[in-house]
Scaffold this motif. Structure first.
Motif, PDB file in Angstrom:
ATOM      1  N   GLU A 103      -9.168 -22.846  -7.746  1.00 30.81           N
ATOM      2  CA  GLU A 103     -10.202 -23.444  -8.575  1.00 30.81           C
ATOM      3  C   GLU A 103     -10.438 -22.548  -9.801  1.00 30.81           C
ATOM      4  O   GLU A 103     -10.045 -21.376  -9.807  1.00 30.81           O
ATOM      5  CB  GLU A 103     -11.508 -23.596  -7.787  1.00 30.81           C
ATOM      6  N   LEU A 104     -11.103 -23.107 -10.799  1.00 35.89           N
ATOM      7  CA  LEU A 104     -11.326 -22.361 -12.044  1.00 35.89           C
ATOM      8  C   LEU A 104     -12.066 -21.042 -11.790  1.00 35.89           C
ATOM      9  O   LEU A 104     -11.743 -20.019 -12.411  1.00 35.89           O
ATOM     10  CB  LEU A 104     -12.117 -23.209 -13.039  1.00 35.89           C
ATOM     11  N   GLU A 105     -13.038 -21.068 -10.862  1.00 37.20           N
ATOM     12  CA  GLU A 105     -13.858 -19.875 -10.622  1.00 37.20           C
ATOM     13  C   GLU A 105     -13.105 -18.768  -9.889  1.00 37.20           C
ATOM     14  O   GLU A 105     -13.648 -17.667  -9.691  1.00 37.20           O
ATOM     15  CB  GLU A 105     -15.122 -20.236  -9.835  1.00 37.20           C
ATOM     16  N   ASP A 106     -11.872 -19.043  -9.485  1.00 40.65           N
ATOM     17  CA  ASP A 106     -11.065 -18.015  -8.822  1.00 40.65           C
ATOM     18  C   ASP A 106     -10.426 -17.055  -9.828  1.00 40.65           C
ATOM     19  O   ASP A 106      -9.839 -16.035  -9.432  1.00 40.65           O
ATOM     20  CB  ASP A 106      -9.964 -18.649  -7.975  1.00 40.65           C
ATOM     21  N   SER A 107     -10.524 -17.391 -11.091  1.00 41.98           N
ATOM     22  CA  SER A 107      -9.952 -16.527 -12.123  1.00 41.98           C
ATOM     23  C   SER A 107     -10.604 -15.157 -12.092  1.00 41.98           C
ATOM     24  O   SER A 107     -11.817 -15.030 -11.896  1.00 41.98           O
ATOM     25  CB  SER A 107     -10.151 -17.146 -13.510  1.00 41.98           C
ATOM     26  N   GLY A 108      -9.788 -14.136 -12.296  1.00 41.38           N
ATOM     27  CA  GLY A 108     -10.289 -12.769 -12.286  1.00 41.38           C
ATOM     28  C   GLY A 108      -9.153 -11.807 -12.034  1.00 41.38           C
ATOM     29  O   GLY A 108      -7.981 -12.209 -11.996  1.00 41.38           O
ATOM     30  N   VAL A 109      -9.494 -10.551 -11.865  1.00 38.63           N
ATOM     31  CA  VAL A 109      -8.499  -9.538 -11.538  1.00 38.63           C
ATOM     32  C   VAL A 109      -8.664  -9.153 -10.078  1.00 38.63           C
ATOM     33  O   VAL A 109      -9.743  -8.767  -9.647  1.00 38.63           O
ATOM     34  CB  VAL A 109      -8.634  -8.291 -12.436  1.00 38.63           C
ATOM     35  N   TYR A 110      -7.576  -9.274  -9.335  1.00 39.28           N
ATOM     36  CA  TYR A 110      -7.579  -8.963  -7.913  1.00 39.28           C
ATOM     37  C   TYR A 110      -6.942  -7.602  -7.705  1.00 39.28           C
ATOM     38  O   TYR A 110      -5.799  -7.369  -8.083  1.00 39.28           O
ATOM     39  CB  TYR A 110      -6.810 -10.037  -7.139  1.00 39.28           C
ATOM     40  N   PHE A 111      -7.719  -6.715  -7.108  1.00 37.79           N
ATOM     41  CA  PHE A 111      -7.242  -5.349  -6.851  1.00 37.79           C
ATOM     42  C   PHE A 111      -7.000  -5.164  -5.365  1.00 37.79           C
ATOM     43  O   PHE A 111      -7.742  -5.659  -4.524  1.00 37.79           O
ATOM     44  CB  PHE A 111      -8.265  -4.312  -7.304  1.00 37.79           C
ATOM     45  N   CYS A 112      -5.976  -4.405  -5.084  1.00 38.35           N
ATOM     46  CA  CYS A 112      -5.699  -3.965  -3.725  1.00 38.35           C
ATOM     47  C   CYS A 112      -5.876  -2.455  -3.692  1.00 38.35           C
ATOM     48  O   CYS A 112      -5.586  -1.766  -4.683  1.00 38.35           O
ATOM     49  CB  CYS A 112      -4.273  -4.358  -3.354  1.00 38.35           C
ATOM     50  N   ALA A 113      -6.358  -1.938  -2.585  1.00 35.89           N
ATOM     51  CA  ALA A 113      -6.527  -0.493  -2.438  1.00 35.89           C
ATOM     52  C   ALA A 113      -6.121  -0.093  -1.031  1.00 35.89           C
ATOM     53  O   ALA A 113      -6.195  -0.894  -0.097  1.00 35.89           O
ATOM     54  CB  ALA A 113      -7.973  -0.092  -2.709  1.00 35.89           C
ATOM     55  N   SER A 114      -5.687   1.147  -0.879  1.00 34.43           N
ATOM     56  CA  SER A 114      -5.343   1.629   0.458  1.00 34.43           C
ATOM     57  C   SER A 114      -5.839   3.051   0.650  1.00 34.43           C
ATOM     58  O   SER A 114      -6.056   3.792  -0.314  1.00 34.43           O
ATOM     59  CB  SER A 114      -3.832   1.544   0.707  1.00 34.43           C
ATOM     60  N   SER A 115      -6.033   3.411   1.904  1.00 34.84           N
ATOM     61  CA  SER A 115      -6.465   4.771   2.229  1.00 34.84           C
ATOM     62  C   SER A 115      -6.027   5.108   3.651  1.00 34.84           C
ATOM     63  O   SER A 115      -5.687   4.225   4.438  1.00 34.84           O
ATOM     64  CB  SER A 115      -7.988   4.906   2.103  1.00 34.84           C
ATOM     65  N   ARG A 116      -6.042   6.413   3.948  1.00 37.35           N
ATOM     66  CA  ARG A 116      -5.700   6.842   5.300  1.00 37.35           C
ATOM     67  C   ARG A 116      -6.860   6.547   6.231  1.00 37.35           C
ATOM     68  O   ARG A 116      -8.011   6.443   5.819  1.00 37.35           O
ATOM     69  CB  ARG A 116      -5.391   8.341   5.306  1.00 37.35           C
ATOM     70  N   TRP A 117      -6.547   6.459   7.483  1.00 38.12           N
ATOM     71  CA  TRP A 117      -7.581   6.175   8.476  1.00 38.12           C
ATOM     72  C   TRP A 117      -8.151   7.463   9.029  1.00 38.12           C
ATOM     73  O   TRP A 117      -7.433   8.401   9.293  1.00 38.12           O
ATOM     74  CB  TRP A 117      -6.992   5.354   9.618  1.00 38.12           C
ATOM     75  N   GLY A 118      -9.459   7.480   9.221  1.00 39.48           N
ATOM     76  CA  GLY A 118     -10.082   8.541   9.985  1.00 39.48           C
ATOM     77  C   GLY A 118     -10.538   9.748   9.202  1.00 39.48           C
ATOM     78  O   GLY A 118     -11.033  10.709   9.775  1.00 39.48           O
ATOM     79  N   GLN A 119     -10.405   9.733   7.882  1.00 40.91           N
ATOM     80  CA  GLN A 119     -10.866  10.861   7.092  1.00 40.91           C
ATOM     81  C   GLN A 119     -12.053  10.423   6.252  1.00 40.91           C
ATOM     82  O   GLN A 119     -11.925   9.606   5.361  1.00 40.91           O
ATOM     83  CB  GLN A 119      -9.741  11.381   6.187  1.00 40.91           C
ATOM     84  N   LEU A 120     -13.212  10.960   6.557  1.00 44.13           N
ATOM     85  CA  LEU A 120     -14.419  10.510   5.880  1.00 44.13           C
ATOM     86  C   LEU A 120     -14.408  10.811   4.394  1.00 44.13           C
ATOM     87  O   LEU A 120     -15.070  10.144   3.633  1.00 44.13           O
ATOM     88  CB  LEU A 120     -15.645  11.155   6.529  1.00 44.13           C
ATOM     89  N   PRO A 129       0.831  -1.207   0.000  1.00 43.13           N
ATOM     90  CA  PRO A 129       0.000   0.000   0.000  1.00 43.13           C
ATOM     91  C   PRO A 129       0.865   1.257   0.000  1.00 43.13           C
ATOM     92  O   PRO A 129       2.085   1.188   0.121  1.00 43.13           O
ATOM     93  CB  PRO A 129      -0.769  -0.129   1.313  1.00 43.13           C
ATOM     94  N   ILE A 130       0.210   2.385  -0.114  1.00 45.53           N
ATOM     95  CA  ILE A 130       0.903   3.664   0.007  1.00 45.53           C
ATOM     96  C   ILE A 130       1.382   3.800   1.456  1.00 45.53           C
ATOM     97  O   ILE A 130       0.637   3.484   2.388  1.00 45.53           O
ATOM     98  CB  ILE A 130      -0.022   4.823  -0.389  1.00 45.53           C
ATOM     99  N   SER A 131       2.601   4.267   1.596  1.00 47.96           N
ATOM    100  CA  SER A 131       3.185   4.397   2.931  1.00 47.96           C
ATOM    101  C   SER A 131       2.315   5.274   3.830  1.00 47.96           C
ATOM    102  O   SER A 131       1.870   6.356   3.432  1.00 47.96           O
ATOM    103  CB  SER A 131       4.586   5.008   2.817  1.00 47.96           C
ATOM    104  N   GLY A 132       2.046   4.773   5.028  1.00 48.69           N
ATOM    105  CA  GLY A 132       1.248   5.546   5.977  1.00 48.69           C
ATOM    106  C   GLY A 132      -0.244   5.275   5.910  1.00 48.69           C
ATOM    107  O   GLY A 132      -1.005   5.781   6.740  1.00 48.69           O
ATOM    108  N   HIS A 133      -0.657   4.490   4.932  1.00 44.39           N
ATOM    109  CA  HIS A 133      -2.076   4.159   4.825  1.00 44.39           C
ATOM    110  C   HIS A 133      -2.394   2.963   5.716  1.00 44.39           C
ATOM    111  O   HIS A 133      -1.907   1.858   5.492  1.00 44.39           O
ATOM    112  CB  HIS A 133      -2.442   3.838   3.365  1.00 44.39           C
ATOM    113  N   ASP A 134      -3.253   3.194   6.700  1.00 50.72           N
ATOM    114  CA  ASP A 134      -3.608   2.119   7.616  1.00 50.72           C
ATOM    115  C   ASP A 134      -4.647   1.168   7.029  1.00 50.72           C
ATOM    116  O   ASP A 134      -4.682  -0.003   7.353  1.00 50.72           O
ATOM    117  CB  ASP A 134      -4.152   2.706   8.925  1.00 50.72           C
ATOM    118  N   ASN A 135      -5.528   1.718   6.194  1.00 48.59           N
ATOM    119  CA  ASN A 135      -6.565   0.880   5.587  1.00 48.59           C
ATOM    120  C   ASN A 135      -6.006   0.179   4.363  1.00 48.59           C
ATOM    121  O   ASN A 135      -5.372   0.798   3.493  1.00 48.59           O
ATOM    122  CB  ASN A 135      -7.753   1.729   5.137  1.00 48.59           C
ATOM    123  N   LEU A 136      -6.270  -1.106   4.266  1.00 48.90           N
ATOM    124  CA  LEU A 136      -5.909  -1.881   3.075  1.00 48.90           C
ATOM    125  C   LEU A 136      -7.077  -2.782   2.721  1.00 48.90           C
ATOM    126  O   LEU A 136      -7.615  -3.472   3.595  1.00 48.90           O
ATOM    127  CB  LEU A 136      -4.637  -2.699   3.320  1.00 48.90           C
TER     128      LEU A 136
END
Lengths: 113, 115
Positions: B83-100, B25-32
């Motif tokens: 398994e075959l059905e696991d095929s797909g694109v897996y995305f990861c995302a991150s964000s800072r904590w506490g900012q709505l 993740p981006i450095s300092g981002h608590d949410n993943l």
């Protein structure tokens, strides 16, 4: 049960005209809505958002409208440019809850020169 | 500032094998967050870390999927056996904590193909 729906899989518009992308949601607990743009082989990138306390948010060529009573939001792009051609995802969230995003299926926008 | 990076960008494995996806993740981002897009459908939530703790794993499909975030930095998502059905694109995302009004930043995704 899909809580966020984008019923138009694709949209084609002429350069310079307006693009309108639509999104419907079912969960009235959502209080934050976002639009993401995605190019091929890239991850979604944030475009614009709106809180449920507002009905409109504008950022340059992009405007998002929210109609809470109809549980509907739309993204307007004016004027449309060829570089806007991408997949647009609508997403909803409850930031006060977990912050996770619930996405629609996406709408592929093609802007023709 | 470096964005969210994911490794590998593509993976082709046979059914029954194990695959491990990594997200920085981006450095300092608590949410993943981990998400998955299957067959051009919607992007679906898998799970959410706050630092090293699992905040919400309600989207994990089954116990063949294991996510970790040791030390609250990078995260791994292991699929075993695939398994075959696991095929797909897996995305990861991150964000800072506490900012709505914070918006999550996504990585480029890992395209997983199970054959």
């Amino acid at each position: 049960d899909q809580q966020v729906k984008q019923n138009s899989p694709s949209l084609s518009v002429q350069e310079g005209r307006i693009s309108i992308l639509n999104c419907d949601y079912t969960n009235s607990m959502f209080d934050y809505f976002l639009w993401y743009k995605k190019y091929p082989a890239e991850g979604p990138t944030f475009l614009i958002s709106i809180s449920s306390i507002k009905d409109k948010n504008e950022d340059g060529r992009f405007t998002v409208f929210l109609n809470k009573s109809a549980k509907h939001l739309s993204l307007h792009i004016v004027p449309s440019q060829p570089g806007d051609s991408a997949v647009y995802f609508c997403a909803a969230s409850r930031p006060s809850f977990t912050g996770k995003l619930i996405f629609g299926q996406g709408t592929t926008l093609q802007v023709k020169p | 500032e470096a964005g969210v990076t994911q490794f590998p960008s593509h993976s082709v494995i046979e059914k029954g094998q194990t695959v491990t996806l990594r997200c920085d993740p981006i450095s300092g981002h608590d949410n993943l967050y981990w998400y998955r897009r299957v067959m051009g459908k919607e992007i679906k939530f898998l799970l959410h870390f706050v630092k090293e703790s699992k905040q919400d794993e309600s989207g994990m499909p089954n116990n063949r999927f294991l996510a970790e975030r040791t030390g609250g930095t990078y995260s791994t998502l292991k699929v075993q056996p695939a398994e075959l059905e696991d095929s797909g694109v897996y995305f990861c995302a991150s964000s800072r904590w506490g900012q709505l009004d914070t918006e999550a930043f996504f990585g480029q995704g890992t395209r997983l193909t199970v054959v």
